[in-house]
Each structure stands twice: as C-alpha cells, then as structure tokens.
Write an enzyme that holds these catalytic residues in place. Structure first.
Site, PDB file in Angstrom:
ATOM      1  N   SER A 118       0.832  -1.200   0.000  1.00  0.00           N
ATOM      2  CA  SER A 118       0.000   0.000   0.000  1.00  0.00           C
ATOM      3  C   SER A 118       0.868   1.251   0.000  1.00  0.00           C
ATOM      4  O   SER A 118       1.938   1.289   0.616  1.00  0.00           O
ATOM      5  CB  SER A 118      -0.907   0.012   1.238  1.00  0.00           C
ATOM      6  OG  SER A 118      -1.567   1.260   1.358  1.00  0.00           O
ATOM      7  N   TYR A 141      -1.621   6.063  -5.133  1.00  0.00           N
ATOM      8  CA  TYR A 141      -2.685   7.060  -5.148  1.00  0.00           C
ATOM      9  C   TYR A 141      -2.143   8.314  -5.812  1.00  0.00           C
ATOM     10  O   TYR A 141      -0.979   8.681  -5.612  1.00  0.00           O
ATOM     11  CB  TYR A 141      -3.156   7.407  -3.726  1.00  0.00           C
ATOM     12  CG  TYR A 141      -4.038   6.385  -3.067  1.00  0.00           C
ATOM     13  CD1 TYR A 141      -5.360   6.204  -3.482  1.00  0.00           C
ATOM     14  CD2 TYR A 141      -3.569   5.606  -2.014  1.00  0.00           C
ATOM     15  CE1 TYR A 141      -6.182   5.280  -2.865  1.00  0.00           C
ATOM     16  CE2 TYR A 141      -4.387   4.667  -1.387  1.00  0.00           C
ATOM     17  CZ  TYR A 141      -5.691   4.512  -1.826  1.00  0.00           C
ATOM     18  OH  TYR A 141      -6.496   3.590  -1.215  1.00  0.00           O
ATOM     19  N   THR A 167      -4.650   3.142  -7.943  1.00  0.00           N
ATOM     20  CA  THR A 167      -6.021   3.102  -7.433  1.00  0.00           C
ATOM     21  C   THR A 167      -6.739   4.388  -7.806  1.00  0.00           C
ATOM     22  O   THR A 167      -6.299   5.483  -7.441  1.00  0.00           O
ATOM     23  CB  THR A 167      -6.011   2.915  -5.905  1.00  0.00           C
ATOM     24  OG1 THR A 167      -5.374   1.667  -5.602  1.00  0.00           O
ATOM     25  CG2 THR A 167      -7.425   2.896  -5.354  1.00  0.00           C
ATOM     26  N   LYS A 242      -6.594   0.030 -10.757  1.00  0.00           N
ATOM     27  CA  LYS A 242      -7.448  -0.644  -9.782  1.00  0.00           C
ATOM     28  C   LYS A 242      -8.664   0.224  -9.454  1.00  0.00           C
ATOM     29  O   LYS A 242      -8.526   1.413  -9.172  1.00  0.00           O
ATOM     30  CB  LYS A 242      -6.672  -0.931  -8.498  1.00  0.00           C
ATOM     31  CG  LYS A 242      -7.461  -1.658  -7.420  1.00  0.00           C
ATOM     32  CD  LYS A 242      -6.565  -1.978  -6.230  1.00  0.00           C
ATOM     33  CE  LYS A 242      -7.295  -2.762  -5.155  1.00  0.00           C
ATOM     34  NZ  LYS A 242      -8.298  -1.942  -4.450  1.00  0.00           N
ATOM     35  N   HIS A 266     -13.297  -1.215  -4.024  1.00  0.00           N
ATOM     36  CA  HIS A 266     -12.497  -0.685  -2.907  1.00  0.00           C
ATOM     37  C   HIS A 266     -12.887  -1.350  -1.583  1.00  0.00           C
ATOM     38  O   HIS A 266     -12.941  -0.706  -0.531  1.00  0.00           O
ATOM     39  CB  HIS A 266     -12.660   0.833  -2.797  1.00  0.00           C
ATOM     40  CG  HIS A 266     -11.454   1.536  -2.239  1.00  0.00           C
ATOM     41  ND1 HIS A 266     -10.494   2.120  -3.019  1.00  0.00           N
ATOM     42  CD2 HIS A 266     -11.043   1.741  -0.959  1.00  0.00           C
ATOM     43  CE1 HIS A 266      -9.563   2.673  -2.266  1.00  0.00           C
ATOM     44  NE2 HIS A 266      -9.870   2.441  -0.997  1.00  0.00           N
TER      45      HIS A 266
END
Length: 371
Positions: A118, A141, A167, A242, A266
């Site tokens: 992450s 992100y 994402t 994603k 999500h």
C-alpha cells in the site's frame, strides 16, 4: 477498554477456513483497529454483498477427467506465478501486528505470491523490498506533489518494484460509520511512511450553507483520464488500474495504455450502493476480450470463490481482509496459512470441476438455469 492479546505462537487446529480467523483476529486488535479493517461504507450492506456475491453461482462438476500434469501456474505481465491468489494493498498494517507489512512480505515471499504494498504502508519500502524475495508491486494514489511522487517512483524502481497498481476509485473517502463511531485515529508510531515528505495542501473547508463537497473546490485536485494517460506514459513500470467497475472505463483503461485492470469496489469502503466485482466481472471481461489481464478484488473468502472469478473472466484475484485476519492472529504464519488454505480449496475445486489447468476454467464451468 480491553487490552489486545498477543499474536498466537501456533495456528489453532479449529482454524480450517478463512473466516475461522475472525474471533482470533478481533481479540488481538484494538477496538479502533478492528473498526478500521472490518468496516465498510455507510450501513455496510455492500460489505455483506461482496462476500455473498459468489454464492449466486454454482460450479458444474465434471468427472473422470485426466489430471496428469495438473498445475495452477500462470504468467502475468511477463512474470510467472505459482497460483492466482495475490495479496491486495491494505494500509497501516502495524495496526494489526507489530511487524505490519514486514510480516506480510515475509509470508508472501514464502508462499511465492505477489504482495501489493500500500502507498499508505506503515513500514518503509526499502525494508520491505529487502524482506520480500520475488515479485513486488506498489499501490499508487494520485499525488499533487510531483517532486515527491517522482522520488517515490524512483525509489520503487531502485528497490525492484515491478508494477504500479494505480487506485482510481476513491477521489473522496466514503462515509464509514463504524470508524466514526469508534472515533478512529492512527495511534502514535503508525503512519504512512512512504508519504512523509509529500506536500499535501490543506483540504478546503466549506463555509456554512455552502455545498460541503462541490462548493469547497476539493475535487479540483482529483485526476482525470488525460492525467492518468500521462502518468502511464511517463511511468517506467507497467501500470495496472485498480477500481474499475464499468465496461466503458475498462475500455478507456486499455485505450490509455494500462497493462491490466483490477475490478474492485475498494472493499466496499467508498460507495455503499455500487455493484459487487462479481456482478460486473463477466460484462467487463467481454468488453476487454483478453486484450489485457483482469484481476478481481473483493469478496474472496473460499477457494471456490477464486474458481468462480476465473470462470467469469479474471486472470487472478486479490485478497485483503482475509490475510489481515491471519496477520493479526498469528503474524507471517497466519498470512501464509490463509494463502495455503485458499490455494488448497481452489485446487480441490478445480479437481472436482474437472479442470487440470487455469485455461480450462471457462464460463461453461458454471451452471446456468438457462441452458
């Protein structure tokens, strides 16, 4: 307030399926951490639907098939993998276990499965890269601080990250009632270490009577497709997008150069009235038509769920909460055990469905009353 128990030193014999880890994990997390990892958007109905979605499909058994040379190997993005179950990006894993992402990386290396780190990891990337032998992916992100983003991307390439998982489905956070009721705050010593030097401007605050979101200008910083195209063009690594739930967005992802997509809502943490990944997977697979790989994220709890996802058009699946439960309960051994259980269940399902290889898992492996 209760004190969390220490991680287990061995796996109890009564843990024989993923959800058996739940009480052991809950007893070893703080109430706030439990709310963070298990909560979903709003009233959490989509959270329940994610897990229930595979139950609407039946696998059509076949008998007396030849299983000589049977295997679960696959190739994605130029890399070979032993089985199609990967570890999804989950933030702040030190909330679940003192070693956090480092314990997950150790288990992923032992089980030879990709771990998507992450961008909100609570352990630094250099430490994780040294720990995790084998393929490694990094979630991304969108950040407005271009200089800091470039430094992180350079570091990712330097330590051997092999793909970026961008994402795109959370331009704003969903309303998470469980976290709000628990008054969730990150404890001292846990933060997004990869983002420490990112300059993030203060979020605009709406004035009284003003539109709380649209009137504040908050969404003016959210990326759009042309910016994503530029990011993919400039990125030295393959970019997997994603958060795709619509076939038209899947088509745009291909047009703008994505190496693959992840069909995901999500983890039901953003919009509580969205469809589940299982519901839209087949129509997205039809649109994509095998031009790029499709992964599914959300609702995987049994090996049979993995089989159904592949029959509907996925190349592989990602799991999130299941391995976090294993991590909280028993550290790296728990994560590895979750992967082992799911892989075993998946292979048993393949055998009973008469499939010796992944390419034999097709839509006609699922029963339909319209036949």
């Amino acid at each position: 307030m209760r004190e969390p128990l220490p991680p287990l030193s061995q796996i109890p014999a009564d843990i024989v399926a993923v959800n058996d880890y739940l009480p052991y994990a809950q007893a070893r997390m703080s109430e706030q951490a439990w709310a963070y990892f298990t909560g979903g958007a709003a009233d959490e109905r989509l959270l329940a639907q994610n897990e229930q979605a595979p139950h609407f499909y039946q696998i059509w058994p076949r008998v007396l098939r030849d299983f000589s040379g049977a295997h679960t190997q696959l190739t994605l993005f130029g890399q070979d993998y032993a089985f199609p179950i990967f570890l999804a990006p989950v933030a702040y894993q030190r909330l679940a276990h003192p070693a956090g992402e480092q314990a997950t990386a150790l288990a992923a290396a032992a089980m030879q499965t990709p771990f998507v780190v992450s961008m909100q990891s609570s352990v630094d990337l250099t430490t994780l890269a040294a720990q995790a032998a084998g393929p490694r992916w990094l979630q991304w992100y969108w950040q407005t601080d271009k200089a800091a983003s470039q430094r992180l991307l350079d570091l990712a390439v330097q330590v051997g990250i092999e793909a970026i998982v961008l994402t795109v489905d959370a331009p704003v956070s969903g309303i998470r009632n469980r976290e709000q009721r628990a008054q969730f705050r990150l404890p001292a010593g846990v933060d997004a270490v990869l983002l420490r030097d990112v300059n993030r401007p203060a979020e605009p605050v709406a004035q009284a009577g003003q539109s709380p979101l649209f009137g504040s200008g908050f969404l003016s910083k959210a990326p759009t497709w042309p910016q994503i195209q530029q990011f993919i063009h400039d990125c030295p690594l393959p970019v997997i997008i994603k958060g795709i739930l619509h076939p038209e967005d899947a088509e745009k992802a291909i047009a703008y150069g994505a190496a693959g997509i992840v069909v995901s809502n999500h983890g039901a943490r953003v919009l509580d009235v969205a469809p589940t990944p299982f519901q839209v997977l087949s129509v997205i697979a039809k649109t994509v038509n095998k031009r790029i790989p499709i992964l599914l994220d959300g609702g995987i709890r049994r090996g049979s769920d993995v089989f159904i996802a592949l029959a509907l058009g996925a190349s592989a699946v990602l799991i999130g909460r299941p391995y976090i439960y294993g991590l909280a309960a028993a550290g790296p051994a728990g994560v590895a055990h979750v992967l082992h259980m799911l892989r075993t269940e998946f292979e048993v399902t393949m055998a009973l469905a008469g499939c010796a290889r992944l390419d034999q898992i097709q839509p006609d492996c699922l029963w339909s009353s319209s036949r």
